[in-house]
Design an enzyme around this catalytic site. Sequence first.
Site, PDB file in Angstrom:
ATOM      1  N   CYS A  69       4.441   4.006  16.350  1.00  0.00           N
ATOM      2  CA  CYS A  69       5.458   3.013  16.724  1.00  0.00           C
ATOM      3  C   CYS A  69       6.437   2.655  15.629  1.00  0.00           C
ATOM      4  O   CYS A  69       7.644   2.795  15.805  1.00  0.00           O
ATOM      5  CB  CYS A  69       4.749   1.764  17.241  1.00  0.00           C
ATOM      6  SG  CYS A  69       3.825   2.104  18.743  1.00  0.00           S
ATOM      7  N   GLY A 102       0.843  -1.206   0.000  1.00  0.00           N
ATOM      8  CA  GLY A 102       0.000   0.000   0.000  1.00  0.00           C
ATOM      9  C   GLY A 102       0.864   1.236   0.000  1.00  0.00           C
ATOM     10  O   GLY A 102       1.963   1.248  -0.570  1.00  0.00           O
TER      11      GLY A 102
HETATM   12  C1  UDX Z   1       2.369  -1.840  15.843  1.00  0.00           C
HETATM   13  C2  UDX Z   1       2.714  -3.298  16.152  1.00  0.00           C
HETATM   14  O1  UDX Z   1       1.911  -4.145  15.327  1.00  0.00           O
HETATM   15  C3  UDX Z   1       2.410  -3.580  17.624  1.00  0.00           C
HETATM   16  O2  UDX Z   1       2.780  -4.910  17.933  1.00  0.00           O
HETATM   17  C4  UDX Z   1       3.222  -2.600  18.479  1.00  0.00           C
HETATM   18  O3  UDX Z   1       2.958  -2.795  19.866  1.00  0.00           O
HETATM   19  C5  UDX Z   1       2.865  -1.171  18.108  1.00  0.00           C
HETATM   20  O4  UDX Z   1       3.096  -0.943  16.718  1.00  0.00           O
HETATM   21  P1  UDX Z   1       0.233  -0.405  15.328  1.00  0.00           P
HETATM   22  O5  UDX Z   1       1.236   0.656  15.018  1.00  0.00           O
HETATM   23  O6  UDX Z   1      -0.921  -0.084  16.216  1.00  0.00           O
HETATM   24  O7  UDX Z   1       0.998  -1.672  16.021  1.00  0.00           O
HETATM   25  O8  UDX Z   1      -0.415  -0.869  13.957  1.00  0.00           O
HETATM   26  P2  UDX Z   1      -0.125  -2.048  12.900  1.00  0.00           P
HETATM   27  O9  UDX Z   1      -1.364  -2.804  12.734  1.00  0.00           O
HETATM   28  O10 UDX Z   1       1.104  -2.771  13.245  1.00  0.00           O
HETATM   29  O11 UDX Z   1       0.135  -1.201  11.546  1.00  0.00           O
HETATM   30  C6  UDX Z   1       1.212  -0.306  11.539  1.00  0.00           C
HETATM   31  C7  UDX Z   1       1.233   0.363  10.162  1.00  0.00           C
HETATM   32  O12 UDX Z   1       1.603  -0.596   9.159  1.00  0.00           O
HETATM   33  C8  UDX Z   1      -0.112   0.940   9.723  1.00  0.00           C
HETATM   34  O13 UDX Z   1       0.094   2.199   9.091  1.00  0.00           O
HETATM   35  C9  UDX Z   1      -0.632  -0.062   8.699  1.00  0.00           C
HETATM   36  O14 UDX Z   1      -1.439   0.548   7.701  1.00  0.00           O
HETATM   37  C10 UDX Z   1       0.673  -0.556   8.082  1.00  0.00           C
HETATM   38  N1  UDX Z   1       0.581  -1.896   7.513  1.00  0.00           N
HETATM   39  C11 UDX Z   1       0.330  -2.942   8.342  1.00  0.00           C
HETATM   40  C12 UDX Z   1       0.817  -2.084   6.156  1.00  0.00           C
HETATM   41  O15 UDX Z   1       1.044  -1.131   5.403  1.00  0.00           O
HETATM   42  N2  UDX Z   1       0.784  -3.343   5.646  1.00  0.00           N
HETATM   43  C13 UDX Z   1       0.530  -4.432   6.441  1.00  0.00           C
HETATM   44  O16 UDX Z   1       0.494  -5.541   5.919  1.00  0.00           O
HETATM   45  C14 UDX Z   1       0.291  -4.223   7.826  1.00  0.00           C
END
Ligand code: UDX
Length: 448
Positions: free
Chosen positions: A266, A259
Amino acid sequence: MNLVIIGTGYVGLTTGLGFASLGHRVACVDTDAAKVARLDLGEAPFYEPGLEETLKRLQEQGRIVFTTDLESVIGEADIVMFAVQTPPRANGEAELSYLMGAAGQVGALLSREALLIVKSTVPVGTNRKVLATVRSAMALQGREDLSTLIRVASVPEFLREGAALDDFLHPDRIVVGADDEVVFQTIERLHEGIAAPVVRVRLESSELIKVCANAFLATKISFINEVANIVEGTGADVREVARGIGLDKRIGSQFLRAGIGFGGSCFPKDVSALKSYAGIHGYDFKLLHAVIEVNNTQRHRFVQRIVETMGTLKGRKLAVWGLAFKPDTDDIRESAAIAVVRDLLGLGAEVSAYDPKAMRNARTALPESVHFAPTAMDAASGADALVVLTEWPEFLQVSFSTLKAQMVEPMIFDGRNCFADLGLVALGFQYFGVGLGNAESASSWMRG
Ligand code: UDX
Protein backbone atom coordinates in the site's frame (compact mmCIF):
# COMPACT_ATOMS: atom_id res chain seq x y z
CA MET A 1 -27.99 -7.91 4.01
CA ASN A 2 -26.71 -10.13 1.20
CA LEU A 3 -23.24 -9.15 0.08
CA VAL A 4 -21.30 -10.33 -2.94
CA ILE A 5 -17.63 -9.44 -2.62
CA ILE A 6 -15.44 -9.70 -5.68
CA GLY A 7 -11.83 -10.49 -4.83
CA THR A 8 -10.57 -12.67 -1.98
CA GLY A 9 -7.21 -11.02 -1.36
CA TYR A 10 -6.03 -9.26 1.81
CA VAL A 11 -8.90 -6.77 1.56
CA GLY A 12 -11.72 -8.86 0.09
CA LEU A 13 -11.37 -11.86 2.38
CA THR A 14 -10.87 -9.85 5.56
CA THR A 15 -13.76 -7.53 4.67
CA GLY A 16 -16.00 -10.48 3.81
CA LEU A 17 -15.25 -12.12 7.15
CA GLY A 18 -15.82 -8.81 8.92
CA PHE A 19 -19.26 -8.26 7.42
CA ALA A 20 -20.20 -11.92 7.95
CA SER A 21 -19.25 -11.57 11.62
CA LEU A 22 -21.63 -8.57 11.80
CA GLY A 23 -24.44 -10.92 10.74
CA HIS A 24 -24.62 -10.32 6.99
CA ARG A 25 -24.66 -13.15 4.43
CA VAL A 26 -21.52 -12.97 2.33
CA ALA A 27 -20.54 -14.63 -0.93
CA CYS A 28 -16.92 -14.09 -1.94
CA VAL A 29 -16.13 -14.50 -5.62
CA ASP A 30 -12.72 -15.02 -7.15
CA THR A 31 -11.51 -16.15 -10.56
CA ASP A 32 -8.72 -18.17 -8.94
CA ALA A 33 -10.31 -21.62 -8.67
CA ALA A 34 -7.44 -23.04 -6.62
CA LYS A 35 -7.72 -20.22 -4.08
CA VAL A 36 -11.52 -20.66 -3.89
CA ALA A 37 -11.10 -24.40 -3.37
CA ARG A 38 -8.70 -23.78 -0.47
CA LEU A 39 -11.02 -21.20 1.06
CA ASP A 40 -13.90 -23.64 0.71
CA LEU A 41 -11.87 -26.05 2.85
CA GLY A 42 -11.40 -23.33 5.45
CA GLU A 43 -7.79 -22.65 4.47
CA ALA A 44 -6.62 -19.02 4.37
CA PRO A 45 -4.43 -18.18 1.32
CA PHE A 46 -2.22 -15.91 3.43
CA TYR A 47 -1.25 -15.50 7.08
CA GLU A 48 -3.25 -13.00 9.11
CA PRO A 49 -3.64 -13.48 12.89
CA GLY A 50 -7.03 -15.02 13.73
CA LEU A 51 -8.20 -15.12 10.14
CA GLU A 52 -8.32 -18.87 9.58
CA GLU A 53 -10.18 -19.48 12.86
CA THR A 54 -12.71 -16.80 11.93
CA LEU A 55 -13.07 -18.26 8.45
CA LYS A 56 -13.84 -21.74 9.79
CA ARG A 57 -16.31 -20.42 12.38
CA LEU A 58 -18.27 -18.32 9.90
CA GLN A 59 -18.35 -21.11 7.35
CA GLU A 60 -19.76 -23.46 9.98
CA GLN A 61 -22.44 -20.84 10.70
CA GLY A 62 -23.23 -20.70 6.98
CA ARG A 63 -22.52 -16.96 6.88
CA ILE A 64 -19.87 -16.95 4.21
CA VAL A 65 -19.38 -18.95 1.01
CA PHE A 66 -16.75 -18.91 -1.73
CA THR A 67 -17.27 -19.43 -5.42
CA THR A 68 -15.81 -18.74 -8.85
CA ASP A 69 -19.33 -18.47 -10.26
CA LEU A 70 -20.52 -14.86 -9.95
CA GLU A 71 -23.81 -15.72 -11.68
CA SER A 72 -24.71 -18.24 -9.00
CA VAL A 73 -24.72 -15.60 -6.26
CA ILE A 74 -25.36 -12.19 -7.80
CA GLY A 75 -29.12 -12.75 -8.13
CA GLU A 76 -29.59 -12.30 -4.35
CA ALA A 77 -27.10 -9.47 -3.84
CA ASP A 78 -28.24 -6.32 -2.07
CA ILE A 79 -24.66 -5.08 -2.27
CA VAL A 80 -21.87 -5.88 -4.73
CA MET A 81 -18.47 -4.94 -3.34
CA PHE A 82 -15.35 -4.64 -5.48
CA ALA A 83 -12.16 -5.63 -3.65
CA VAL A 84 -10.02 -6.53 -6.62
CA GLN A 85 -6.37 -5.66 -7.01
CA THR A 86 -5.37 -2.28 -8.44
CA PRO A 87 -1.58 -2.79 -8.72
CA PRO A 88 0.72 0.07 -9.78
CA ARG A 89 1.76 0.40 -13.40
CA ALA A 90 5.39 1.28 -14.18
CA ASN A 91 4.46 4.98 -14.16
CA GLY A 92 2.85 4.75 -10.71
CA GLU A 93 -0.72 4.91 -11.95
CA ALA A 94 -3.13 2.24 -10.75
CA GLU A 95 -3.88 -0.66 -13.10
CA LEU A 96 -7.69 -0.69 -13.30
CA SER A 97 -8.28 -3.45 -15.85
CA TYR A 98 -9.14 -6.05 -13.19
CA LEU A 99 -11.65 -3.70 -11.58
CA MET A 100 -13.27 -2.64 -14.83
CA GLY A 101 -13.40 -6.23 -16.00
CA ALA A 102 -15.23 -7.21 -12.84
CA ALA A 103 -17.60 -4.25 -13.28
CA GLY A 104 -18.44 -5.42 -16.79
CA GLN A 105 -19.16 -8.94 -15.56
CA VAL A 106 -21.40 -7.61 -12.77
CA GLY A 107 -23.32 -5.41 -15.21
CA ALA A 108 -23.86 -8.28 -17.61
CA LEU A 109 -25.41 -10.37 -14.81
CA LEU A 110 -27.13 -7.87 -12.53
CA SER A 111 -30.90 -8.34 -12.77
CA ARG A 112 -32.11 -6.55 -9.66
CA GLU A 113 -31.43 -3.26 -7.86
CA ALA A 114 -28.18 -3.37 -5.94
CA LEU A 115 -25.70 -0.95 -4.42
CA LEU A 116 -22.14 -1.08 -5.72
CA ILE A 117 -19.31 -0.47 -3.27
CA VAL A 118 -15.72 0.08 -4.38
CA LYS A 119 -13.41 -1.09 -1.61
CA SER A 120 -10.23 -1.21 -3.70
CA THR A 121 -7.85 1.72 -3.54
CA VAL A 122 -8.51 3.64 -6.74
CA PRO A 123 -7.60 6.94 -8.41
CA VAL A 124 -10.07 9.74 -7.93
CA GLY A 125 -12.99 9.43 -10.34
CA THR A 126 -12.87 5.64 -10.61
CA ASN A 127 -16.11 5.02 -8.70
CA ARG A 128 -18.06 6.89 -11.34
CA LYS A 129 -16.29 4.88 -14.05
CA VAL A 130 -17.26 1.64 -12.32
CA LEU A 131 -20.90 2.78 -12.14
CA ALA A 132 -20.87 3.76 -15.83
CA THR A 133 -19.31 0.41 -16.78
CA VAL A 134 -21.91 -1.55 -14.85
CA ARG A 135 -24.77 0.50 -16.25
CA SER A 136 -23.60 0.20 -19.86
CA ALA A 137 -23.16 -3.57 -19.46
CA MET A 138 -26.72 -3.75 -18.11
CA ALA A 139 -28.00 -1.70 -21.04
CA LEU A 140 -26.37 -4.19 -23.42
CA GLN A 141 -28.50 -6.86 -21.73
CA GLY A 142 -31.64 -4.78 -22.34
CA ARG A 143 -31.82 -3.66 -18.69
CA GLU A 144 -31.31 0.07 -19.26
CA ASP A 145 -34.31 1.00 -17.06
CA LEU A 146 -33.01 -1.09 -14.16
CA SER A 147 -29.52 0.31 -14.64
CA THR A 148 -30.74 3.78 -13.66
CA LEU A 149 -31.53 2.40 -10.18
CA ILE A 150 -27.96 1.26 -9.62
CA ARG A 151 -25.92 3.42 -7.24
CA VAL A 152 -22.26 3.40 -6.18
CA ALA A 153 -20.48 4.22 -2.92
CA SER A 154 -16.81 4.55 -2.13
CA VAL A 155 -16.01 2.94 1.23
CA PRO A 156 -12.21 2.77 1.44
CA GLU A 157 -10.56 0.38 3.88
CA PHE A 158 -7.83 1.36 6.34
CA LEU A 159 -6.88 -2.18 7.36
CA ARG A 160 -3.30 -2.86 8.43
CA GLU A 161 -1.93 -6.28 7.59
CA GLY A 162 -1.35 -8.19 10.79
CA ALA A 163 -4.22 -6.33 12.47
CA ALA A 164 -6.81 -6.43 9.68
CA LEU A 165 -9.72 -8.14 11.47
CA ASP A 166 -9.33 -5.91 14.51
CA ASP A 167 -9.05 -2.82 12.31
CA PHE A 168 -12.25 -3.84 10.52
CA LEU A 169 -14.25 -4.15 13.72
CA HIS A 170 -12.64 -1.16 15.46
CA PRO A 171 -11.91 1.48 12.81
CA ASP A 172 -11.16 5.08 13.72
CA ARG A 173 -13.82 6.13 11.23
CA ILE A 174 -15.96 4.82 8.38
CA VAL A 175 -15.50 6.97 5.30
CA VAL A 176 -18.41 6.90 2.86
CA GLY A 177 -18.33 8.63 -0.47
CA ALA A 178 -21.73 8.85 -2.19
CA ASP A 179 -24.16 11.09 -4.00
CA ASP A 180 -27.41 10.57 -2.16
CA GLU A 181 -29.00 10.11 1.23
CA VAL A 182 -30.38 6.63 0.55
CA VAL A 183 -26.91 5.33 -0.22
CA PHE A 184 -25.45 6.89 2.93
CA GLN A 185 -28.21 5.29 5.01
CA THR A 186 -27.68 1.89 3.39
CA ILE A 187 -23.95 1.99 4.12
CA GLU A 188 -24.61 3.00 7.71
CA ARG A 189 -27.02 0.07 8.10
CA LEU A 190 -24.40 -2.23 6.60
CA HIS A 191 -21.93 -1.15 9.28
CA GLU A 192 -24.34 -1.49 12.23
CA GLY A 193 -22.43 -3.09 15.07
CA ILE A 194 -19.27 -1.08 14.44
CA ALA A 195 -18.89 1.83 16.86
CA ALA A 196 -17.13 4.46 14.77
CA PRO A 197 -17.99 7.87 13.36
CA VAL A 198 -19.29 7.79 9.77
CA VAL A 199 -17.75 10.47 7.60
CA ARG A 200 -20.08 11.36 4.73
CA VAL A 201 -18.20 12.90 1.81
CA ARG A 202 -18.33 13.26 -1.94
CA LEU A 203 -17.25 10.24 -3.97
CA GLU A 204 -14.09 11.95 -5.16
CA SER A 205 -13.15 13.06 -1.66
CA SER A 206 -13.50 9.50 -0.39
CA GLU A 207 -11.17 8.17 -3.08
CA LEU A 208 -8.63 10.85 -2.20
CA ILE A 209 -8.91 10.27 1.57
CA LYS A 210 -7.61 6.74 1.18
CA VAL A 211 -4.41 7.57 -0.69
CA CYS A 212 -3.84 10.74 1.33
CA ALA A 213 -4.07 8.84 4.61
CA ASN A 214 -1.43 6.38 3.46
CA ALA A 215 0.74 9.05 1.90
CA PHE A 216 0.66 11.07 5.13
CA LEU A 217 1.57 8.05 7.25
CA ALA A 218 4.41 7.30 4.85
CA THR A 219 5.50 10.93 5.16
CA LYS A 220 5.69 10.55 8.94
CA ILE A 221 7.94 7.52 8.50
CA SER A 222 10.27 9.22 6.05
CA PHE A 223 10.39 12.26 8.32
CA ILE A 224 11.50 10.25 11.37
CA ASN A 225 13.95 8.32 9.22
CA GLU A 226 15.58 11.57 8.18
CA VAL A 227 15.72 12.62 11.83
CA ALA A 228 17.42 9.28 12.52
CA ASN A 229 19.95 10.03 9.80
CA ILE A 230 20.68 13.41 11.40
CA VAL A 231 21.18 12.12 14.94
CA GLU A 232 23.55 9.29 13.98
CA GLY A 233 26.68 9.98 16.06
CA THR A 234 25.31 13.11 17.76
CA GLY A 235 24.50 11.42 21.07
CA ALA A 236 20.80 12.13 20.54
CA ASP A 237 18.48 9.18 20.10
CA VAL A 238 15.74 9.15 17.47
CA ARG A 239 13.43 7.14 19.73
CA GLU A 240 13.61 9.85 22.37
CA VAL A 241 12.98 12.51 19.74
CA ALA A 242 9.99 10.51 18.43
CA ARG A 243 8.63 10.15 21.97
CA GLY A 244 9.08 13.82 22.71
CA ILE A 245 7.37 15.08 19.56
CA GLY A 246 4.77 12.30 19.46
CA LEU A 247 3.26 13.31 22.80
CA ASP A 248 2.05 16.44 21.06
CA LYS A 249 -1.52 15.43 20.18
CA ARG A 250 -1.22 17.37 16.93
CA ILE A 251 1.62 15.04 15.86
CA GLY A 252 0.67 11.72 17.49
CA SER A 253 3.15 9.05 18.53
CA GLN A 254 2.34 6.40 15.97
CA PHE A 255 4.30 5.84 12.76
CA LEU A 256 7.39 7.53 14.14
CA ARG A 257 9.52 4.36 14.38
CA ALA A 258 12.78 4.86 12.49
CA GLY A 259 14.25 1.95 10.57
CA ILE A 260 15.00 0.72 7.08
CA GLY A 261 11.80 2.29 5.73
CA PHE A 262 8.28 1.35 4.72
CA GLY A 263 7.19 -1.45 2.38
CA GLY A 264 4.01 -3.38 1.79
CA SER A 265 1.48 -3.35 -1.02
CA CYS A 266 0.00 0.00 0.00
CA PHE A 267 2.36 2.74 1.11
CA PRO A 268 4.75 2.63 -1.86
CA LYS A 269 1.85 2.25 -4.30
CA ASP A 270 -0.37 4.91 -2.77
CA VAL A 271 2.39 7.50 -2.43
CA SER A 272 3.23 6.99 -6.12
CA ALA A 273 -0.45 7.02 -7.08
CA LEU A 274 -1.06 10.31 -5.30
CA LYS A 275 2.03 11.85 -6.88
CA SER A 276 0.94 10.58 -10.27
CA TYR A 277 -2.64 11.80 -9.77
CA ALA A 278 -1.37 15.24 -8.81
CA GLY A 279 0.79 15.27 -11.92
CA ILE A 280 -2.16 14.42 -14.14
CA HIS A 281 -3.90 17.44 -12.67
CA GLY A 282 -0.94 19.66 -13.36
CA TYR A 283 0.50 19.77 -9.89
CA ASP A 284 3.95 18.55 -8.85
CA PHE A 285 3.44 17.06 -5.37
CA LYS A 286 7.01 17.89 -4.36
CA LEU A 287 6.81 16.54 -0.81
CA LEU A 288 6.06 13.04 -2.09
CA HIS A 289 9.18 13.02 -4.24
CA ALA A 290 11.17 13.34 -1.03
CA VAL A 291 9.09 10.77 0.85
CA ILE A 292 9.83 8.21 -1.86
CA GLU A 293 13.50 9.19 -2.23
CA VAL A 294 14.12 9.00 1.53
CA ASN A 295 12.44 5.61 1.68
CA ASN A 296 14.42 4.23 -1.23
CA THR A 297 17.75 5.40 0.15
CA GLN A 298 17.11 4.46 3.80
CA ARG A 299 17.66 0.74 3.16
CA HIS A 300 20.84 1.42 1.17
CA ARG A 301 22.18 3.65 3.97
CA PHE A 302 21.67 0.73 6.33
CA VAL A 303 23.64 -1.62 4.06
CA GLN A 304 26.36 1.01 3.70
CA ARG A 305 26.65 1.08 7.50
CA ILE A 306 27.27 -2.67 7.48
CA VAL A 307 29.94 -2.33 4.77
CA GLU A 308 31.63 0.55 6.60
CA THR A 309 31.74 -1.51 9.79
CA MET A 310 32.70 -4.91 8.37
CA GLY A 311 34.68 -3.90 5.31
CA THR A 312 34.10 -6.12 2.31
CA LEU A 313 31.11 -8.47 2.62
CA LYS A 314 32.55 -10.85 0.02
CA GLY A 315 32.36 -14.35 1.45
CA ARG A 316 31.18 -13.08 4.84
CA LYS A 317 28.33 -15.05 6.39
CA LEU A 318 25.42 -12.87 7.44
CA ALA A 319 22.41 -14.10 9.37
CA VAL A 320 19.17 -12.30 8.50
CA TRP A 321 16.19 -12.29 10.84
CA GLY A 322 12.95 -11.10 9.20
CA LEU A 323 11.91 -11.04 5.53
CA ALA A 324 8.23 -9.95 5.69
CA PHE A 325 7.55 -6.23 5.12
CA LYS A 326 6.39 -6.04 8.74
CA PRO A 327 5.67 -8.43 11.62
CA ASP A 328 2.48 -10.57 11.85
CA THR A 329 2.26 -11.13 8.12
CA ASP A 330 3.75 -13.45 5.52
CA ASP A 331 3.59 -10.67 2.93
CA ILE A 332 6.87 -9.66 1.29
CA ARG A 333 5.48 -7.19 -1.25
CA GLU A 334 7.83 -4.18 -1.47
CA SER A 335 9.53 -5.51 1.66
CA ALA A 336 12.54 -3.41 2.67
CA ALA A 337 13.96 -6.60 4.19
CA ILE A 338 13.99 -8.35 0.83
CA ALA A 339 15.64 -5.29 -0.76
CA VAL A 340 18.38 -5.30 1.90
CA VAL A 341 19.02 -9.02 1.41
CA ARG A 342 19.38 -8.46 -2.32
CA ASP A 343 21.88 -5.64 -1.63
CA LEU A 344 23.88 -7.89 0.72
CA LEU A 345 23.95 -10.70 -1.84
CA GLY A 346 25.04 -8.20 -4.50
CA LEU A 347 28.00 -7.31 -2.28
CA GLY A 348 29.08 -10.96 -2.15
CA ALA A 349 27.73 -11.89 1.28
CA GLU A 350 26.47 -15.37 2.07
CA VAL A 351 23.00 -15.01 3.63
CA SER A 352 21.28 -17.41 5.99
CA ALA A 353 17.74 -16.10 6.53
CA TYR A 354 14.82 -16.85 8.83
CA ASP A 355 11.32 -15.41 9.08
CA PRO A 356 8.53 -16.88 11.24
CA LYS A 357 5.88 -16.69 8.49
CA ALA A 358 7.30 -15.34 5.21
CA MET A 359 9.75 -18.08 4.22
CA ARG A 360 7.51 -19.61 1.55
CA ASN A 361 6.91 -16.26 -0.13
CA ALA A 362 10.53 -15.17 0.29
CA ARG A 363 11.79 -18.24 -1.57
CA THR A 364 9.95 -16.99 -4.65
CA ALA A 365 11.70 -13.61 -4.43
CA LEU A 366 15.28 -14.54 -3.51
CA PRO A 367 17.93 -16.64 -5.28
CA GLU A 368 18.67 -20.23 -4.27
CA SER A 369 22.03 -19.08 -2.94
CA VAL A 370 20.15 -17.87 0.15
CA HIS A 371 20.07 -20.48 2.94
CA PHE A 372 16.57 -20.54 4.41
CA ALA A 373 17.12 -21.62 8.00
CA PRO A 374 14.52 -23.56 10.02
CA THR A 375 15.01 -21.38 13.10
CA ALA A 376 16.43 -17.97 13.98
CA MET A 377 19.22 -19.57 15.97
CA ASP A 378 20.08 -21.91 13.10
CA ALA A 379 20.37 -18.90 10.80
CA ALA A 380 22.81 -17.29 13.25
CA SER A 381 25.05 -20.36 13.49
CA GLY A 382 28.55 -19.46 12.33
CA ALA A 383 27.49 -15.94 11.30
CA ASP A 384 29.95 -13.07 11.12
CA ALA A 385 27.04 -10.73 11.92
CA LEU A 386 23.29 -10.76 12.49
CA VAL A 387 21.10 -8.38 10.46
CA VAL A 388 17.59 -7.81 11.88
CA LEU A 389 15.16 -6.54 9.25
CA THR A 390 11.64 -7.25 10.59
CA GLU A 391 10.71 -6.70 14.22
CA TRP A 392 9.02 -10.03 14.93
CA PRO A 393 8.22 -10.27 18.68
CA GLU A 394 9.70 -13.79 18.87
CA PHE A 395 13.17 -12.41 18.17
CA LEU A 396 13.05 -10.64 21.53
CA GLN A 397 12.63 -13.99 23.29
CA VAL A 398 15.88 -15.57 22.13
CA SER A 399 18.72 -16.33 24.55
CA PHE A 400 21.35 -13.77 23.65
CA SER A 401 24.05 -15.74 25.43
CA THR A 402 23.23 -18.71 23.19
CA LEU A 403 23.14 -16.38 20.20
CA LYS A 404 26.56 -15.01 21.08
CA ALA A 405 27.98 -18.52 21.33
CA GLN A 406 26.48 -19.40 17.93
CA MET A 407 28.10 -16.49 16.11
CA VAL A 408 31.68 -16.08 14.90
CA GLU A 409 31.42 -12.36 15.64
CA PRO A 410 28.87 -11.05 18.21
CA MET A 411 27.84 -8.19 15.91
CA ILE A 412 24.25 -7.09 15.32
CA PHE A 413 22.88 -4.59 12.78
CA ASP A 414 19.30 -3.84 13.80
CA GLY A 415 17.25 -2.26 10.99
CA ARG A 416 14.21 -1.85 13.22
CA ASN A 417 15.81 -0.87 16.55
CA CYS A 418 13.90 -3.75 18.12
CA PHE A 419 16.89 -4.82 20.27
CA ALA A 420 17.82 -1.28 21.29
CA ASP A 421 16.73 -1.62 24.93
CA LEU A 422 18.26 -5.02 25.66
CA GLY A 423 21.69 -3.80 26.78
CA LEU A 424 23.43 -5.97 24.19
CA VAL A 425 26.64 -3.94 24.41
CA ALA A 426 26.89 -4.94 28.07
CA LEU A 427 26.43 -8.56 26.96
CA GLY A 428 29.46 -8.25 24.73
CA PHE A 429 27.82 -7.55 21.38
CA GLN A 430 28.71 -4.81 18.95
CA TYR A 431 25.26 -3.36 18.33
CA PHE A 432 24.24 -0.93 15.62
CA GLY A 433 20.73 0.45 15.22
CA VAL A 434 19.17 3.27 13.17
CA GLY A 435 19.48 6.73 14.69
CA LEU A 436 20.26 5.50 18.17
CA GLY A 437 22.40 7.43 20.55
CA ASN A 438 25.43 5.65 21.96
CA ALA A 439 23.82 2.23 22.42
CA GLU A 440 25.59 1.80 25.76
CA SER A 441 24.27 5.04 27.29
CA ALA A 442 20.84 4.68 25.64
CA SER A 443 20.35 1.09 26.77
CA SER A 444 21.62 1.65 30.32
CA TRP A 445 19.57 4.86 30.69
CA MET A 446 16.41 3.31 29.18
CA ARG A 447 16.73 0.39 31.60
CA GLY A 448 16.70 2.91 34.43
C1 UDX B 1 -1.05 0.42 5.71
C2 UDX B 1 -1.94 1.39 6.48
O1 UDX B 1 -1.50 1.44 7.84
C3 UDX B 1 -3.39 0.90 6.43
O2 UDX B 1 -4.23 1.82 7.09
C4 UDX B 1 -3.80 0.77 4.95
O3 UDX B 1 -5.13 0.28 4.84
C5 UDX B 1 -2.86 -0.18 4.23
O4 UDX B 1 -1.51 0.27 4.34
P1 UDX B 1 0.09 -1.91 6.11
O5 UDX B 1 0.77 -1.60 4.81
O6 UDX B 1 -0.54 -3.25 6.30
O7 UDX B 1 -1.09 -0.81 6.36
O8 UDX B 1 1.18 -1.79 7.25
P2 UDX B 1 1.65 -0.63 8.26
O9 UDX B 1 1.55 -1.16 9.62
O10 UDX B 1 0.99 0.64 7.94
O11 UDX B 1 3.22 -0.51 7.89
C6 UDX B 1 3.55 -0.13 6.58
C7 UDX B 1 5.08 -0.09 6.49
O12 UDX B 1 5.58 1.00 7.28
C8 UDX B 1 5.77 -1.35 7.02
O13 UDX B 1 6.85 -1.69 6.16
C9 UDX B 1 6.32 -0.94 8.38
O14 UDX B 1 7.51 -1.63 8.72
C10 UDX B 1 6.62 0.54 8.14
N1 UDX B 1 6.60 1.35 9.35
C11 UDX B 1 5.42 1.48 10.02
C12 UDX B 1 7.75 2.01 9.75
O15 UDX B 1 8.81 1.89 9.14
N2 UDX B 1 7.70 2.81 10.85
C13 UDX B 1 6.54 2.98 11.57
O16 UDX B 1 6.57 3.69 12.56
C14 UDX B 1 5.37 2.29 11.14
